[in-house]
Design an enzyme around this catalytic site. Structure first.
Site, short mmCIF file in Angstrom:
data_model
loop_
_atom_site.label_atom_id
_atom_site.label_comp_id
_atom_site.label_asym_id
_atom_site.label_seq_id
_atom_site.Cartn_x
_atom_site.Cartn_y
_atom_site.Cartn_z
CD GLU A 1 -2.79 1.31 2.43
OE1 GLU A 1 -2.77 0.40 3.28
OE2 GLU A 1 -3.56 2.27 2.51
CE LYS B 1 -6.07 -0.15 1.68
NZ LYS B 1 -6.78 -0.80 2.79
#
Ligand code: 13P
Length: 340
Positions: free
Chosen positions: A175, A217
């Site tokens: 992420e 992400k």
């Protein structure tokens, strides 16, 4: 196919996405402050219990990201949370980073910590039921930031985390969040997000990470939240897709967006606009925290008599985002649900 590949694919199964319920103790306190609720261990448990026991939501939710405290807690009926989720066919995940800390010899930039001792923590989390993990790095946009130093240092750490996860049989969600606070244009967000992703996939390759057993992400490419002339959903979809087509290998099974500071309905509309332009090489799905939880937290308001109302609100957002997975969402569906 290896277990890692299967888990990654299951997390982005058709019509499904991920609930990020991994707020650290500090972050969940902020969320509870918004409804005037004290952040005690019991209240945190009651809130997560409400979300995780929502009837039928597993039709739209493939996995839930937990926090260290939550993966060790039990539901109100005594079932450990990871077991409860797995019994509904929902895959338990775990946040393993230890937060973004000031980057040495830099100003206003961060590097995410948590690599020391990570190998043994991953082994413990796997024994507790986790099959995927999350590590979040953050980058701010200003006139001159982020620096290459910040981008490459975080990319290196993300790849070290991802390699350790795969060794432990856990799917890493990587992420890299380019924060969208500020007055920047959507073009600037595009350029920064491209640079960040390019560094990330260079490090993942160099550190031998098997991309088929990972998920990305990222932020969506947006105008700054304080920009005067903000791009609409079509432009957000076009800039975001252009960035991902150029910088995310097709081996990655899915891109699962964070919601950042977007409103819940914007987050749904933007995901929908991207999927409406599909098919794409990867699944485009969601891993929302606030955009799945905000209306539910408000409806619950910390009161046992509101559990059903809180669950209805969460179920509704999960269903709307599921529709956005295939480009079939329309804002009118929000109103139908309210009158139903
Ligand atoms: P938001 O969707 O609220 O940004 O949270 C997602 C997340 O997991 C951030 O790390």
């Amino acid at each position: 196919m290896s277990e890692l590949h299967e888990t990654a694919k299951a997390l982005v199964a058709e019509g499904k996405g991920i609930l990020a319920a991994d707020e650290s103790t500090g972050t969940i306190k902020k969320r509870f402050d918004s409804i005037g609720l004290e952040s005690t261990e019991d209240n945190r448990r009651a809130y997560r219990d409400m979300l995780f026991t929502t009837p039928g939501v597993e039709e739209y939710i493939s996995g839930v990201i937990l926090y260290d405290e939550t993966i060790r807690q039990s539901a109100l009926d005594g079932t450990p949370f990871p077991e409860l989720l797995a019994s509904k066919g929902v895959i338990p995940g775990i946040k393993v980073d230890q937060g973004a800390k000031p980057l040495a010899l830099a100003q206003n930039e961060t590097v995410t910590e948590g690599l020391d001792g990570l190998r043994s923590r991953l082994e413990e989390y796997r024994n507790l039921g986790a099959r995927f993990a999350k590590w979040r790095a953050t980058y701010s946009i200003t006139g001159s930031l982020p620096s290459d130093y910040c981008i490459w240092t975080n990319a290196h750490a993300l790849a070290r985390y991802a390699a350790l996860c795969q060794e432990a049989g856990i799917v890493p969600i990587v992420e890299p969040e380019v924060l969208q606070d500020g007055t920047h244009t959507i073009e600037r967000s595009y350029h920064v997000t491209c640079r960040v992703l390019d560094a990330l996939y260079t490090e993942l390759f160099d550190q031998r990470v098997d991309l088929f057993g990972t998920l990305l992400k990222p932020n969506m490419v947006l105008s700054g939240y304080e920009a005067s002339d903000r791009a609409g959903a079509e432009d957000v979809a076009d800039w975001s897709l252009k960035c991902f087509y150029k910088h995310v290998p097709a081996a990655v099974p899915g891109i699962v967006f964070l919601s950042g500071g977007q409103s819940d309905e914007d987050a749904t509309a933007h995901l929908n606009a991207m999927n409406a332009k599909g098919p794409h090489p990867w699944q485009l799905s969601f891993s929302y925290g606030r955009a799945l939880q905000a209306p539910s937290l408000k409806a619950w308001d910390g009161k046992p008599e509101n559990v059903e109302a809180g669950q209805r609100a969460y179920y509704h957002r999960a269903k709307m985002n599921s529709a956005a997975r295939s480009g079939l969402y329309a804002p009118a569906m929000e109103r139908e649900a309210v009158t139903a």
